[in-house]
Design a protein around this motif. Structure first.
Motif, PDB file in Angstrom:
ATOM      1  N   ARG A  98       5.494   6.211  -9.303  1.00 46.63           N
ATOM      2  CA  ARG A  98       4.608   6.960  -9.462  1.00 46.63           C
ATOM      3  C   ARG A  98       3.683   7.873 -10.788  1.00 46.63           C
ATOM      4  NH1 ARG A  98       6.524  10.015  -4.178  1.00 46.63           N
ATOM      5  NH2 ARG A  98       5.214   8.304  -2.841  1.00 46.63           N
ATOM      6  N   LEU A  99       4.899   7.475 -12.101  1.00 44.40           N
ATOM      7  CA  LEU A  99       4.530   8.403 -13.822  1.00 44.40           C
ATOM      8  C   LEU A  99       4.166   6.660 -14.194  1.00 44.40           C
ATOM      9  CD1 LEU A  99       7.813   9.975 -14.250  1.00 44.40           C
ATOM     10  CD2 LEU A  99       5.158  10.718 -14.163  1.00 44.40           C
ATOM     11  N   ILE A 100       4.147   5.425 -13.880  1.00 43.74           N
ATOM     12  CA  ILE A 100       4.041   4.799 -14.554  1.00 43.74           C
ATOM     13  C   ILE A 100       1.892   4.434 -13.511  1.00 43.74           C
ATOM     14  CG2 ILE A 100       4.184   2.028 -14.932  1.00 43.74           C
ATOM     15  CD1 ILE A 100       6.718   2.722 -14.183  1.00 43.74           C
ATOM     16  N   ASN A 101       2.052   4.345 -12.671  1.00 45.72           N
ATOM     17  CA  ASN A 101       0.460   3.880 -11.888  1.00 45.72           C
ATOM     18  C   ASN A 101      -0.622   5.818 -12.280  1.00 45.72           C
ATOM     19  OD1 ASN A 101       1.350   6.128  -9.211  1.00 45.72           O
ATOM     20  ND2 ASN A 101       1.495   4.137  -8.843  1.00 45.72           N
ATOM     21  N   GLY A 102       0.123   6.690 -12.623  1.00 46.37           N
ATOM     22  CA  GLY A 102      -1.129   7.383 -12.252  1.00 46.37           C
ATOM     23  C   GLY A 102      -0.518   8.306 -11.307  1.00 46.37           C
ATOM     24  N   ILE A 103      -0.653   8.249 -10.388  1.00 48.43           N
ATOM     25  CA  ILE A 103      -0.268   8.799  -8.780  1.00 48.43           C
ATOM     26  C   ILE A 103       0.101  10.467  -9.244  1.00 48.43           C
ATOM     27  CG2 ILE A 103       0.274   9.038  -6.634  1.00 48.43           C
ATOM     28  CD1 ILE A 103      -1.932   6.919  -7.744  1.00 48.43           C
ATOM     29  N   VAL A 104       1.152  10.100 -10.277  1.00 45.21           N
ATOM     30  CA  VAL A 104       1.945  11.666 -10.679  1.00 45.21           C
ATOM     31  C   VAL A 104       0.975  11.795 -12.131  1.00 45.21           C
ATOM     32  CG1 VAL A 104       4.092  13.178 -11.139  1.00 45.21           C
ATOM     33  CG2 VAL A 104       3.727  11.699  -9.493  1.00 45.21           C
ATOM     34  N   PRO A 105       0.477  12.600 -12.684  1.00 43.93           N
ATOM     35  CA  PRO A 105       0.005  13.636 -12.187  1.00 43.93           C
ATOM     36  C   PRO A 105      -0.870  13.643 -11.342  1.00 43.93           C
ATOM     37  CG  PRO A 105      -0.117  14.621 -13.924  1.00 43.93           C
ATOM     38  CD  PRO A 105       0.355  12.678 -14.332  1.00 43.93           C
ATOM     39  N   GLN A 106      -1.861  12.910 -11.684  1.00 43.13           N
ATOM     40  CA  GLN A 106      -3.297  13.543 -11.081  1.00 43.13           C
ATOM     41  C   GLN A 106      -3.928  13.500  -9.327  1.00 43.13           C
ATOM     42  OE1 GLN A 106      -6.182  10.298 -12.696  1.00 43.13           O
ATOM     43  NE2 GLN A 106      -4.167   9.632 -14.114  1.00 43.13           N
ATOM     44  N   VAL A 107      -2.607  12.582  -8.853  1.00 41.35           N
ATOM     45  CA  VAL A 107      -2.799  12.686  -6.900  1.00 41.35           C
ATOM     46  C   VAL A 107      -1.750  13.095  -6.737  1.00 41.35           C
ATOM     47  CG1 VAL A 107      -2.676  11.907  -5.106  1.00 41.35           C
ATOM     48  CG2 VAL A 107      -3.849  10.202  -6.945  1.00 41.35           C
ATOM     49  N   ILE A 108      -0.607  13.287  -7.049  1.00 44.08           N
ATOM     50  CA  ILE A 108       0.616  14.210  -6.459  1.00 44.08           C
ATOM     51  C   ILE A 108       0.560  15.220  -7.206  1.00 44.08           C
ATOM     52  CG2 ILE A 108       2.848  14.518  -5.680  1.00 44.08           C
ATOM     53  CD1 ILE A 108       2.912  11.507  -5.125  1.00 44.08           C
ATOM     54  N   PRO A 109      -0.030  16.273  -7.913  1.00 43.57           N
ATOM     55  CA  PRO A 109       0.976  17.485  -8.592  1.00 43.57           C
ATOM     56  C   PRO A 109       2.013  17.543  -9.544  1.00 43.57           C
ATOM     57  CG  PRO A 109      -0.947  18.279  -7.500  1.00 43.57           C
ATOM     58  CD  PRO A 109      -0.107  17.642  -6.718  1.00 43.57           C
ATOM     59  N   GLY A 110       2.380  17.511 -10.624  1.00 39.62           N
ATOM     60  CA  GLY A 110       3.936  17.759 -11.150  1.00 39.62           C
ATOM     61  C   GLY A 110       3.819  18.134 -12.530  1.00 39.62           C
ATOM     62  N   GLU A 111       4.865  19.081 -12.889  1.00 40.69           N
ATOM     63  CA  GLU A 111       5.379  19.362 -14.159  1.00 40.69           C
ATOM     64  C   GLU A 111       5.719  18.355 -15.272  1.00 40.69           C
ATOM     65  OE1 GLU A 111       7.364  22.937 -16.816  1.00 40.69           O
ATOM     66  OE2 GLU A 111       6.500  22.885 -14.660  1.00 40.69           O
ATOM     67  N   ILE A 112       5.289  17.766 -16.123  1.00 39.39           N
ATOM     68  CA  ILE A 112       5.534  16.684 -16.895  1.00 39.39           C
ATOM     69  C   ILE A 112       6.099  17.174 -18.531  1.00 39.39           C
ATOM     70  CG2 ILE A 112       5.554  13.997 -17.510  1.00 39.39           C
ATOM     71  CD1 ILE A 112       3.754  13.334 -15.679  1.00 39.39           C
TER      72      ILE A 112
END
Length: 479
Positions: free
Chosen positions: A49-63
């Motif tokens: 999900r980091l590769i496809n951008g879902i995290v953080p754009q859809v699923i919020p997360g601190e990266i």
């Protein structure tokens, strides 16, 4: 750098105490095919999900750290643009569908990109031929089995010829024929230079597919080695590392159940009388679309049928089936309603004692998940929650539809032990699975349904709507 680059990447989600990924560094070269494996909740899906951008754009997360895809940062790219380069097939394909018919689903992304209909139909023809899904085009998405939906999802992901293909448990719900077809497709895509990242627990089918294997545990990379080296480990080491079979499991010689009055019988229109004895686990097998999930819904009273059902030699009508049978569905999200795992386990189960509840929580290794919302869990963790709910139900007939989907080696054996525990109470336990590794250690008997012989259950209105488009696809295939 072309390809995928992670440099000291850590990810924290608000609901979790520990990081989902912890100081992960890796580089995946353009054209490389990589397997991610490890126990449930180790960070495989988060990495995708980091590769496809879902995290953080859809699923919020601190990266923290740096991530790039062909030099671009996924978190800063527009998702619709990133999605044209990075295609994803999720563990639960229903989460990514937009259309009511398969051809519409295949064409959806390309149509939104403004591509010419002739180009779209030509690509659809090639993909339906490779995936052997042309016969599904006139069906409604709502009538397809889980395995058939997975094949549509794979076809949709390939329609725009992405540079990167991400697959999260792609064999979930697939039969042996479909796994063989998927293996061939992955080999072909790898040869074409596509970059492929696969998160999987079922490993054997990837032996001649992947170039490299990355093993994760607790959000960290614990092993990153060439695939040729990975496949050489012996069974003792594999089990210690919690990995599932590295070679294709042999089809176990499991007998058919004997006829008898103790247990349940179902009079199948093509197969005849099917017997499911009490105190035993009976595996119900067959190709995708053979009607296994439909039969499960009818046994559980969720679908009407004129077929004859008996329990202990007496009629087993729909109203009784609703009270005395319990179904664990293939799509477990349909059965999760609580705001936390603890609430889910307690909801409407006042009959369960505190001792029983504590034992089930311990047996299914749920102690650390009790405060979490069920929707933030991995697919394998959600499976364990649903299985815990089944253990708390006081029913006589239990049906489990693909209960090992997304489960690791430890989870496989936990589920086996719990199903045997249920059977030991004298319950009827029906196990729907394509997983030979699971059947071999779990099932006492096996029933195999014949391939679908008719259009029973088809949505004819959808078939009428799709008739012209399906003919166009076939014509392109013939050219």
């Amino acid at each position: 750098m072309d390809g995928v680059l992670f440099d000291k990447v850590s990810v924290r989600f608000p609901a979790l105490d520990s990081p989902a990924l912890d100081n992960v560094s890796l580089a995946i070269r353009q054209g490389e095919c990589v397997l991610l494996t490890g126990p449930c909740g180790c960070g495989k899906s988060t990495l995708l999900r980091l590769i496809n951008g879902i995290v953080p754009q859809v699923i919020p997360g601190e990266i923290s750290g740096h991530i790039s895809i062909n030099g671009a940062v996924p978190a800063r790219e527009k998702l619709w643009q990133l999605g044209r380069k990075v295609a994803t097939v999720y563990q639960n394909p229903r989460r990514q569908f937009f259309c009511a018919d398969p051809l519409g689903e295949l064409a959806f992304g390309s149509e939104n990109a403004g591509q010419h209909p002739d180009e779209i139909l030509a690509r659809a023809a090639g993909i339906t031929k490779h995936l052997a899904i042309a016969h599904l085009l006139s069906r409604s998405m709502f009538t397809l089995s889980g395995g058939e939906l997975q094949r549509i999802a794979i076809g949709s992901a390939l329609m725009d010829q992405p540079a990167f293909l991400l697959l999260d448990e792609p064999t979930s719900g697939l039969d042996a024929k479909s796994i063989a077809a998927l293996t061939g497709i992955l080999q072909s895509l790898r040869a074409s230079g596509m970059t492929i990242v696969i998160a999987e627990h079922r490993l054997w089918f990837l032996r001649d597919v992947v170039d490299r294997v990355i093993r994760l545990r607790g959000g960290k990379i614990v092993e990153d080695i060439p695939a040729s080296q990975f496949w050489q480990r012996d069974d003792a080491l594999r089990r210690r590392q919690g990995l599932r079979a590295l070679t294709r499991p042999a089809s176990a010689q499991i007998p058919e159940p004997p006829a008898g009055d103790s247990g349940m019988s179902y009079h199948h229109p093509e197969r005849g009388a099917l017997y499911f004895p009490r105190g035993c686990i009976t595996a119900l097998c067959g190709e995708n679309g053979a009607g296994k999930s439909t039969l499960a819904n009818r046994i559980a009273g969720l679908e009407k049928t004129r077929d004859k059902l008996l329990l202990d030699g007496k009629p087993f009508p729909l109203r009784q089936r609703l009270r005395r049978a319990f179904l664990v569905m293939q799509d477990v999200n349909r059965q999760l309603f609580g705001a936390s795992v603890a609430q889910e386990l307690q909801m409407g189960r006042h009959h369960a004692s505190a001792h029983t509840l504590d034992k089930v929580i311990h047996d299914m290794a749920l102690s650390e998940l009790l405060t979490l919302h069920p929707m933030v869990l991995s697919g394998g963790q959600q499976q364990r929650v649903i299985l815990a709910l089944a253990l708390l139900e006081q029913r006589e007939v239990f049906i489990f539809d693909e209960p090992t989907s997304g489960l690791d080696y430890q989870g496989l054996h936990q589920v086996t032990a719990r199903l045997k525990q249920l059977a030991s109470t004298g319950a009827v336990v029906v196990l729907i699975t394509h997983d030979e590794e699971f059947s071999a250690i779990c099932a006492d008997y096996r029933i195999t349904l014949p391939p679908a012989m008719s259009a029973q259950g088809w949505n004819y209105a959808a078939a009428d709507r799709m008739h012209i488009n399906q003919r166009e696809v076939i014509e392109h295939d013939d050219e």
